[in-house]
Design a protein around this motif. Sequence first.
Motif, PDB file in Angstrom:
ATOM      1  N   SER A  94       0.844  -1.197   0.000  1.00  0.00           N
ATOM      2  CA  SER A  94       0.000   0.000   0.000  1.00  0.00           C
ATOM      3  C   SER A  94       0.880   1.248   0.000  1.00  0.00           C
ATOM      4  O   SER A  94       2.013   1.236   0.478  1.00  0.00           O
ATOM      5  CB  SER A  94      -0.928   0.005   1.205  1.00  0.00           C
ATOM      6  OG  SER A  94      -0.198   0.330   2.373  1.00  0.00           O
ATOM      7  N   ASN A  95       0.305   2.302  -0.550  1.00  0.00           N
ATOM      8  CA  ASN A  95       0.968   3.592  -0.576  1.00  0.00           C
ATOM      9  C   ASN A  95       1.434   3.993   0.823  1.00  0.00           C
ATOM     10  O   ASN A  95       2.547   4.472   1.018  1.00  0.00           O
ATOM     11  CB  ASN A  95      -0.034   4.627  -1.066  1.00  0.00           C
ATOM     12  CG  ASN A  95       0.473   5.387  -2.265  1.00  0.00           C
ATOM     13  OD1 ASN A  95       1.667   5.371  -2.570  1.00  0.00           O
ATOM     14  ND2 ASN A  95      -0.423   6.052  -2.946  1.00  0.00           N
ATOM     15  N   ARG A 125      -2.652  11.721   6.471  1.00  0.00           N
ATOM     16  CA  ARG A 125      -3.981  12.278   6.244  1.00  0.00           C
ATOM     17  C   ARG A 125      -3.921  13.795   6.144  1.00  0.00           C
ATOM     18  O   ARG A 125      -4.566  14.402   5.298  1.00  0.00           O
ATOM     19  CB  ARG A 125      -4.914  11.877   7.387  1.00  0.00           C
ATOM     20  CG  ARG A 125      -5.306  10.427   7.303  1.00  0.00           C
ATOM     21  CD  ARG A 125      -6.585  10.181   8.079  1.00  0.00           C
ATOM     22  NE  ARG A 125      -7.061   8.832   7.845  1.00  0.00           N
ATOM     23  CZ  ARG A 125      -7.323   7.963   8.823  1.00  0.00           C
ATOM     24  NH1 ARG A 125      -7.180   8.311  10.091  1.00  0.00           N
ATOM     25  NH2 ARG A 125      -7.750   6.760   8.537  1.00  0.00           N
ATOM     26  N   ASP A 134      -7.276  12.401  -2.519  1.00  0.00           N
ATOM     27  CA  ASP A 134      -8.282  11.505  -1.959  1.00  0.00           C
ATOM     28  C   ASP A 134      -7.611  10.471  -1.044  1.00  0.00           C
ATOM     29  O   ASP A 134      -6.646   9.822  -1.412  1.00  0.00           O
ATOM     30  CB  ASP A 134      -9.001  10.797  -3.123  1.00  0.00           C
ATOM     31  CG  ASP A 134     -10.212  10.038  -2.641  1.00  0.00           C
ATOM     32  OD1 ASP A 134     -10.428   9.992  -1.416  1.00  0.00           O
ATOM     33  OD2 ASP A 134     -10.927   9.495  -3.494  1.00  0.00           O
ATOM     34  N   GLU A 135      -8.178  10.332   0.167  1.00  0.00           N
ATOM     35  CA  GLU A 135      -7.580   9.426   1.160  1.00  0.00           C
ATOM     36  C   GLU A 135      -7.540   7.965   0.710  1.00  0.00           C
ATOM     37  O   GLU A 135      -6.703   7.192   1.169  1.00  0.00           O
ATOM     38  CB  GLU A 135      -8.358   9.518   2.480  1.00  0.00           C
ATOM     39  CG  GLU A 135      -7.711  10.464   3.453  1.00  0.00           C
ATOM     40  CD  GLU A 135      -8.258  10.284   4.861  1.00  0.00           C
ATOM     41  OE1 GLU A 135      -8.549   9.141   5.232  1.00  0.00           O
ATOM     42  OE2 GLU A 135      -8.378  11.286   5.572  1.00  0.00           O
ATOM     43  N   SER A 136      -8.465   7.609  -0.173  1.00  0.00           N
ATOM     44  CA  SER A 136      -8.501   6.207  -0.621  1.00  0.00           C
ATOM     45  C   SER A 136      -7.199   5.818  -1.327  1.00  0.00           C
ATOM     46  O   SER A 136      -6.834   4.656  -1.403  1.00  0.00           O
ATOM     47  CB  SER A 136      -9.684   5.979  -1.554  1.00  0.00           C
ATOM     48  OG  SER A 136      -9.471   6.676  -2.761  1.00  0.00           O
ATOM     49  N   LEU A 137      -6.508   6.833  -1.822  1.00  0.00           N
ATOM     50  CA  LEU A 137      -5.232   6.599  -2.500  1.00  0.00           C
ATOM     51  C   LEU A 137      -4.200   5.981  -1.548  1.00  0.00           C
ATOM     52  O   LEU A 137      -3.313   5.238  -1.963  1.00  0.00           O
ATOM     53  CB  LEU A 137      -4.713   7.949  -3.009  1.00  0.00           C
ATOM     54  CG  LEU A 137      -3.932   7.967  -4.308  1.00  0.00           C
ATOM     55  CD1 LEU A 137      -4.865   7.738  -5.473  1.00  0.00           C
ATOM     56  CD2 LEU A 137      -3.225   9.301  -4.482  1.00  0.00           C
ATOM     57  N   ASN A 139      -4.481   3.726   0.772  1.00  0.00           N
ATOM     58  CA  ASN A 139      -4.542   2.288   1.014  1.00  0.00           C
ATOM     59  C   ASN A 139      -4.443   1.451  -0.246  1.00  0.00           C
ATOM     60  O   ASN A 139      -4.411   0.234  -0.183  1.00  0.00           O
ATOM     61  CB  ASN A 139      -5.830   1.944   1.767  1.00  0.00           C
ATOM     62  CG  ASN A 139      -5.794   2.520   3.170  1.00  0.00           C
ATOM     63  OD1 ASN A 139      -4.767   2.451   3.846  1.00  0.00           O
ATOM     64  ND2 ASN A 139      -6.887   3.119   3.593  1.00  0.00           N
ATOM     65  N   ARG A 140      -4.389   2.125  -1.367  1.00  0.00           N
ATOM     66  CA  ARG A 140      -4.253   1.362  -2.614  1.00  0.00           C
ATOM     67  C   ARG A 140      -2.789   0.993  -2.837  1.00  0.00           C
ATOM     68  O   ARG A 140      -1.889   1.702  -2.395  1.00  0.00           O
ATOM     69  CB  ARG A 140      -4.781   2.192  -3.782  1.00  0.00           C
ATOM     70  CG  ARG A 140      -6.313   2.194  -3.821  1.00  0.00           C
ATOM     71  CD  ARG A 140      -6.852   3.224  -4.762  1.00  0.00           C
ATOM     72  NE  ARG A 140      -6.417   3.018  -6.148  1.00  0.00           N
ATOM     73  CZ  ARG A 140      -6.677   3.882  -7.134  1.00  0.00           C
ATOM     74  NH1 ARG A 140      -7.347   4.987  -6.883  1.00  0.00           N
ATOM     75  NH2 ARG A 140      -6.251   3.638  -8.352  1.00  0.00           N
ATOM     76  N   GLU A 150      -3.285  10.351 -11.638  1.00  0.00           N
ATOM     77  CA  GLU A 150      -3.146   9.912 -10.252  1.00  0.00           C
ATOM     78  C   GLU A 150      -1.694   9.570  -9.917  1.00  0.00           C
ATOM     79  O   GLU A 150      -1.204   9.864  -8.826  1.00  0.00           O
ATOM     80  CB  GLU A 150      -4.032   8.680 -10.003  1.00  0.00           C
ATOM     81  CG  GLU A 150      -5.492   9.023  -9.786  1.00  0.00           C
ATOM     82  CD  GLU A 150      -6.360   7.777  -9.619  1.00  0.00           C
ATOM     83  OE1 GLU A 150      -7.318   7.840  -8.851  1.00  0.00           O
ATOM     84  OE2 GLU A 150      -6.081   6.739 -10.267  1.00  0.00           O
ATOM     85  N   ASN A 154       0.447  11.389  -7.172  1.00  0.00           N
ATOM     86  CA  ASN A 154       1.038  10.568  -6.115  1.00  0.00           C
ATOM     87  C   ASN A 154       2.523  10.887  -5.934  1.00  0.00           C
ATOM     88  O   ASN A 154       3.042  10.867  -4.822  1.00  0.00           O
ATOM     89  CB  ASN A 154       0.829   9.090  -6.452  1.00  0.00           C
ATOM     90  CG  ASN A 154       1.017   8.187  -5.232  1.00  0.00           C
ATOM     91  OD1 ASN A 154       0.780   8.613  -4.097  1.00  0.00           O
ATOM     92  ND2 ASN A 154       1.461   6.974  -5.458  1.00  0.00           N
TER      93      ASN A 154
ATOM     94  N   ASN B 426      -4.155 -10.814   0.065  1.00  0.00           N
ATOM     95  CA  ASN B 426      -5.277  -9.865   0.047  1.00  0.00           C
ATOM     96  C   ASN B 426      -6.595 -10.507  -0.382  1.00  0.00           C
ATOM     97  O   ASN B 426      -7.655  -9.951  -0.153  1.00  0.00           O
ATOM     98  CB  ASN B 426      -4.952  -8.675  -0.857  1.00  0.00           C
ATOM     99  CG  ASN B 426      -4.046  -7.681  -0.160  1.00  0.00           C
ATOM    100  OD1 ASN B 426      -4.009  -7.619   1.073  1.00  0.00           O
ATOM    101  ND2 ASN B 426      -3.298  -6.915  -0.926  1.00  0.00           N
TER     102      ASN B 426
END
Lengths: 254, 452
Positions: A94-95, A125, A134-137, A139-140, A150, A154, B426
């Motif tokens: 994850s990032n 955060r 976007d915070e979802s970035l 955990n990706r 993106e 990043n 995962n």
Amino acid sequence: MLEIKNLRVAVGGKEILKGINLSVNAGEVHAVMGPNGSGKSTLAQVLAGHPTFQVIEGEVTYEGRNLLEMMPEDRAKEGVFMAFQYPVEIPGVSNAYFLRSAYNEIRKHRGEEELDAMEFLKLLRQRAKLMNIDESLLNRPVNEGFSGGEKKKNEVFQMAVLEPKLAILDETDSGLDIDALKVVAEGVNQLRRPERATVLITHYQRILNYITPDYVHVLVDGKIVRSGGKELALELEEKGYDWVREKEAVPAGA
Amino acid sequence: MTTTLVSPNLTVPEKAHYIADFELFNKNGATVAPAWVRQLRQKGFARFAEMNFPTMKDEEWKYTSVAPIVKVPFRLAVEYPSGVLAKTEIEGRFFGQPGWPRLVFVNGIFSRELSSISGLPKGVLVKSLGEALKENPELVEPYLGKYARLDDSIFAALGTAFLQDGAFVYLPTGVVLEKPAHLLFVSTAEKEATVVHPRILVVAEAGSRGTVIENHFGKSGQPYFSNVVTEIVVGEEASVEHYKLQREDENGFHIATTEVFQKRASRYAGFTLDAGAQLGRNTHRVVLDGPEVDCRLNGLYFAAGKQHIDNHTAIEHRFPNGKSFEVYKGIVDGRARAVYNGKVFVRQAAQKTDSKQTNKNLILSDLATVDTKPQLEIFADDVKCTHGATVGQLDESAIFYLTARGISRPNAARLLTFGFANDVLNHIELEPMRVELEAELLARLEASSVAK
């Protein structure tokens, strides 16, 4: 901060950089502009320590040290950051995890205490919010399945977290729509401090509408053929790279 | 039935100890079983007698030699060990979830003392197969031995000959078992080389849902052979999650045959971990025996030192609108060898099949070997099927990316290896399992050549 003297670099036996001279002081933003194949990205990658390139001649001093003798990780720990033109995908990591590893290695190097997962997440955060990311970035997996925009955002986000002294942006503006471009520019502007410097490598003048450089350099065929203030970029935009080529009598298409 | 004993293939010396044990096994009062079970055993023994141990000339065993197993005179484990070792060894094997119903088997024999089953929903059974044969024959007989094919596996035949104990999980129609049924198989060969034949039967009736963990490990001073046969039947619209963890010790040989049968609109999600054994082989077959079936098959294997790990999977689509997604990944280090063979069959009736199969291997040492073969056989014309396999080393451009962020090279290599494997972890839906395997992965990376 950064002193490049007569830097000649080859890849696979072909000379790409043919004697670069560049001096960057703390607090300055330098734009390096040039057409495709002029050696812009090579310059960025050599400064970051990419192993593919052979330095034939010249020297690069960073804060009084020989940068070329340093391993890529040591350069990063000493505050050099390159935003990649083509960020690499790292599946399964994850990032957030990746950035914490990097952040803590840099902290350790500076003799500072490492942050635990919770503390680091708080910091992430806060930076994400600041950068409008976007915070979802977080955990990706690093860059996996990211759109081109993106990925570039990043890179700038990583820069905002790692807070380098010398940031080198390798065509971070290429292929971005206007919104992504603004985010990238905003990120660079926020990091502008008297103790930091930025080298902005770009093909287009467009990003300089949002980031005002102190100096503009034009790189053609492995050499800096012109240097000037921000107005040079506008002139270049108007007249094109052929104008510099003709002016400097550099063979076209080189 | 005794006529089968004169079959010529029985005279080969490598079968002698199995034959001697089979005679003792039949005389042993502890193995008393209903007539239909005795017949099943005889059928297994007859097949074992007729067949030869595979050699590398057999297509299914092309890269895996079972000679190291064949040459050891393994005796049937009949004794329950002192128990002290087993007790300490099984603590810490509960994924931090001591409340999950669990069955513990030591050397193939059910341990009531170490097991704990309570709070099961009405009608659900999680119990020793030995007991179920006596107490619930009406639930066991229709399924046991009906799915494990004896025709092409001498090991399944051998396991069936010695069928005595193991686990039985039964989910009645429409019932949901929230807590996973945890089946622990411990091997501790103390005095001589021993063999165990654990047998597992999972029956999920229509509309039921549940999770089963098959957890094999060993702590042994002697060579031992764990010969597992698992049958899983997933009824219409039922859902079964199945985890199989193989962590035998370096004295262990592990051969497992897993046969899954899926009925209409059912879901099966299998995950296999291979982290132990000097020789480990999984034959994992899934039959999609109804339309609208969803099948997931994932696996992660580590092979280091001189380990040999082999995964053979086969997914057979027989009806329309089936889905199967399979990802197996391996990390191969030292002088180890990993083998993967994945077959997907799409029968003529299985139109609109959606199938994807991937095998990826990361080689960390110059002396490690991988043999991978994904196979696709399609007899239907309106399908979407892809497959692929890769074998590679760490990506240098990714290493540069990480080091350019300040991460040292060994840590970058570790992070990439972690990411490679974590990608499969995962897929694990059971959170405590995923967390534990992630931690195990990190610990392994510390010890692997990546960290050097």
